[in-house]
Design a protein around this motif. Structure first.
Motif, mmCIF file in Angstrom:
data_model
loop_
_atom_site.group_PDB
_atom_site.id
_atom_site.type_symbol
_atom_site.label_atom_id
_atom_site.label_comp_id
_atom_site.label_asym_id
_atom_site.label_seq_id
_atom_site.Cartn_x
_atom_site.Cartn_y
_atom_site.Cartn_z
ATOM 1 N N UNK A 69 66.572 39.772 -6.778
ATOM 2 C CA UNK A 69 66.633 38.440 -6.178
ATOM 3 C C UNK A 69 66.293 37.384 -7.227
ATOM 4 N N UNK A 70 67.151 36.378 -7.330
ATOM 5 C CA UNK A 70 66.926 35.247 -8.223
ATOM 6 C C UNK A 70 66.902 33.982 -7.381
ATOM 7 N N UNK A 71 65.915 33.128 -7.598
ATOM 8 C CA UNK A 71 65.800 31.899 -6.820
ATOM 9 C C UNK A 71 65.700 30.682 -7.724
ATOM 10 N N UNK A 72 66.383 29.603 -7.329
ATOM 11 C CA UNK A 72 66.315 28.328 -8.041
ATOM 12 C C UNK A 72 65.810 27.264 -7.084
ATOM 13 N N UNK A 73 64.721 26.612 -7.480
ATOM 14 C CA UNK A 73 64.170 25.551 -6.650
ATOM 15 C C UNK A 73 64.677 24.209 -7.156
ATOM 16 N N UNK A 74 65.035 23.343 -6.207
ATOM 17 C CA UNK A 74 65.573 22.037 -6.572
ATOM 18 C C UNK A 74 64.538 21.114 -7.187
ATOM 19 N N UNK A 75 63.280 21.516 -7.207
ATOM 20 C CA UNK A 75 62.235 20.696 -7.812
ATOM 21 C C UNK A 75 61.766 21.261 -9.150
ATOM 22 N N UNK A 76 62.540 22.206 -9.728
ATOM 23 C CA UNK A 76 62.279 22.559 -11.110
ATOM 24 C C UNK A 76 61.659 23.907 -11.397
ATOM 25 N N UNK A 77 61.568 24.810 -10.418
ATOM 26 C CA UNK A 77 61.041 26.149 -10.666
ATOM 27 C C UNK A 77 62.129 27.184 -10.381
ATOM 28 N N UNK A 78 61.949 28.361 -10.959
ATOM 29 C CA UNK A 78 62.864 29.473 -10.720
ATOM 30 C C UNK A 78 62.065 30.760 -10.691
ATOM 31 N N UNK A 79 62.624 31.795 -10.057
ATOM 32 C CA UNK A 79 61.938 33.085 -10.039
ATOM 33 C C UNK A 79 62.960 34.208 -10.057
ATOM 34 N N UNK A 80 62.503 35.376 -10.486
ATOM 35 C CA UNK A 80 63.283 36.592 -10.349
ATOM 36 C C UNK A 80 62.355 37.666 -9.808
ATOM 37 N N UNK A 81 62.861 38.457 -8.851
ATOM 38 C CA UNK A 81 62.094 39.570 -8.278
ATOM 39 C C UNK A 81 62.995 40.794 -8.219
ATOM 40 N N UNK A 82 62.429 41.927 -8.564
ATOM 41 C CA UNK A 82 63.109 43.196 -8.342
ATOM 42 C C UNK A 82 62.234 44.037 -7.430
ATOM 43 N N UNK A 83 62.871 44.916 -6.654
ATOM 44 C CA UNK A 83 62.166 45.680 -5.633
ATOM 45 C C UNK A 83 62.383 47.171 -5.837
ATOM 46 N N UNK A 84 61.371 47.960 -5.449
ATOM 47 C CA UNK A 84 61.499 49.406 -5.559
ATOM 48 C C UNK A 84 62.176 49.978 -4.314
ATOM 49 N N UNK A 85 62.236 51.289 -4.234
ATOM 50 C CA UNK A 85 62.945 51.959 -3.136
ATOM 51 C C UNK A 85 62.283 51.732 -1.787
ATOM 52 N N UNK A 86 61.058 51.205 -1.768
ATOM 53 C CA UNK A 86 60.351 50.942 -0.514
ATOM 54 C C UNK A 86 60.301 49.450 -0.187
ATOM 55 N N UNK A 87 60.943 48.633 -1.003
ATOM 56 C CA UNK A 87 60.963 47.201 -0.743
ATOM 57 C C UNK A 87 59.787 46.444 -1.324
#
Length: 439
Positions: free
Chosen positions: A215-233
């Motif tokens: 999952x990649x997220x872009x915030x309109x106020x200037x932040x971003x994130x990336x998350x990866x998940x294991x087989x259990x979420x």
């Protein structure tokens, strides 16, 4: 300041000022209000001011000249690739009228994104009616096709909380690229998300499960994130960082960014405009069957939406060295131009770097550069345009990458040698290409 933000600021303030008299928004539903910029005095005012600022502002979204005809809906009729003036662009060099083309490709020296070799899907929403949700997509929420004053084509406006995905795109190949234009409208701390969900888990894509997901997220106020998940979420990688490309400064209503995503087996690379934001070696589970989705978190604030268009899905990692040196021919759809023009777009920089490196490492090789177009427009204009594009590629390699011009000759074949079906968007994209042939 980002070029999109400059243009976005002007369009937003002008259009909202005129909205008191015309009822027109920047993002306009053509079922209730035409978006053509020649119907009202308010639109003429926007046009006149745009003409003043556009002389000094280059943009991937260029204002087009008004065509002679318009559709019944009032939207500007889409012009064929070759019916526009075929300006000779050479990627940052001075033009005959004293202006300049796009910035030098050398300025994108850190941009190493190379589009996939074979286009497998194109989505510009041209087949969908204004005001409808696109027929080839599915969603947990709602959205509609809109046109945007000052920008070309149809756009999907997605509002509120929810997710959506293209049903026409199957599980992603292990080596593939995804590109699209993304806009965010109105100030908000809302996020736009890109989701890669593993179908092997057996869940409905819209059910919200994240096992083995990315999952990649872009915030309109200037932040971003990336998350990866294991087989259990459970989250394995959870990384936040500031980013400026998608940021909406105070006082502005929207901005646009070009998103490029490169999946190579387990590796994920994400670019905004020409800047690499993430390069994660082990984001994906190699045996996963990943589907691409988008989503929005608006925190249930009204009038928060993202805008999407010009999606390009391609497969394969081009082996420039092998194909040009060993096989004697390299073909790419990754060198792209402004519509109807020989002006090279900056997202072509990664392909140029690959080709230039091969030529620099093999200084005795001479090549012929051949341009090709799709079949839209007049045959003779397409032929002339293909030759000008080949010349522009040669000039860019010479001026921006130091390749001796005497090693390169050029030609153009127009629409005469198609690779794909010119009746489809994918076929047209395959036909708009540049070939490099070892002599």
């Amino acid at each position: 300041m980002n070029k999109f933000l400059i243009l976005g600021l002007f369009l937003s303030l002008s259009a909202w000022a005129n909205a008191q008299n015309t009822g027109q928004r920047v993002v306009t539903n053509a079922k209730t209000k035409s978006t053509t910029r020649v119907e009202t005095k308010a639109d003429e005012t926007v046009d006149q001011a745009l003409d003043k600022i556009e002389d000094g502002i280059g943009s991937l979204f260029k204002k087009k000249e008004k065509p002679a005809k318009t559709q019944e809906s009032g939207s500007e009729e889409k012009m064929s690739e070759s019916s526009e003036d075929a300006a000779e662009g050479t990627s940052g060099s001075e033009t005959s009228n004293g202006g300049t083309t796009n910035p030098s490709l050398r300025s994108y020296s850190k941009f190493d994104f190379v589009p996939g070799e074979n286009v497998i899907a194109i989505e510009d929403f041209s087949q969908d009616a204004i005001g409808d949700f696109p027929a080839k997509w599915n969603t947990t929420s709602s959205g509609e096709i809109v046109t945007i004053t000052g920008l070309e084509g149809n756009w999907l406006a997605f509002k509120d909380e929810g997710e959506l995905y293209p049903e026409f795109l199957e599980a992603l190949p292990e080596n593939c690229t995804i590109e699209f234009d993304l806009g965010v409208f109105n100030e908000s701390q809302a996020y736009t998300q890109f989701l890669f969900l593993d179908e092997n888990n057996g869940h409905d894509l819209l059910a919200g499960y994240r096992e083995n997901g990315v999952e990649v997220g872009l915030e309109a106020r200037g932040m971003a994130y990336v998350r990866t998940y294991d087989a259990y979420g459970a989250a394995k990688i959870d990384n936040d960082k500031p980013q400026k490309q998608y940021y909406i400064p105070e006082g502005e209503d929207y901005t646009f960014v070009r998103v490029s995503i490169w999946k190579q087996k387990s590796r994920l690379r994400v670019y905004l405009n020409e800047e690499k934001i993430w390069d994660i070696p082990r984001a994906f589970v190699e045996e996963g069957a990943y589907r691409f989705m988008l989503g929005s978190i608006t925190y249930y604030h009204e009038n928060k939406e993202f805008l999407l268009s010009n999606l390009r899905f391609a497969v394969g990692a081009p082996d420039t060295r092998s194909k040009l040196i060993t096989e004697g021919k390299f073909t790419t759809q990754g060198i792209v131009f402004d519509s109807g023009s020989a002006t090279i777009k900056p997202e072509s920089a990664g392909v140029f770097k690959e080709i230039a490196t091969v030529l620099q490492e093999n200084p005795t090789i001479q090549i012929e550069i051949i341009g090709h177009t799709d079949s839209d427009g007049d045959d003779s204009l397409n032929l002339a345009l293909s030759k000008k594009r080949a010349d522009a590629v040669k000039n860019a390699l010479n001026l921006d990458f130091g390749i001796d011009g005497s090693r390169m000759t050029t030609d153009g074949k127009g629409e005469s040698l198609p690779l794909g079906d010119n009746k489809t968007a994918v076929g047209k994209a395959q036909n708009r290409r540049v070939e490099f042939i070892k002599k």
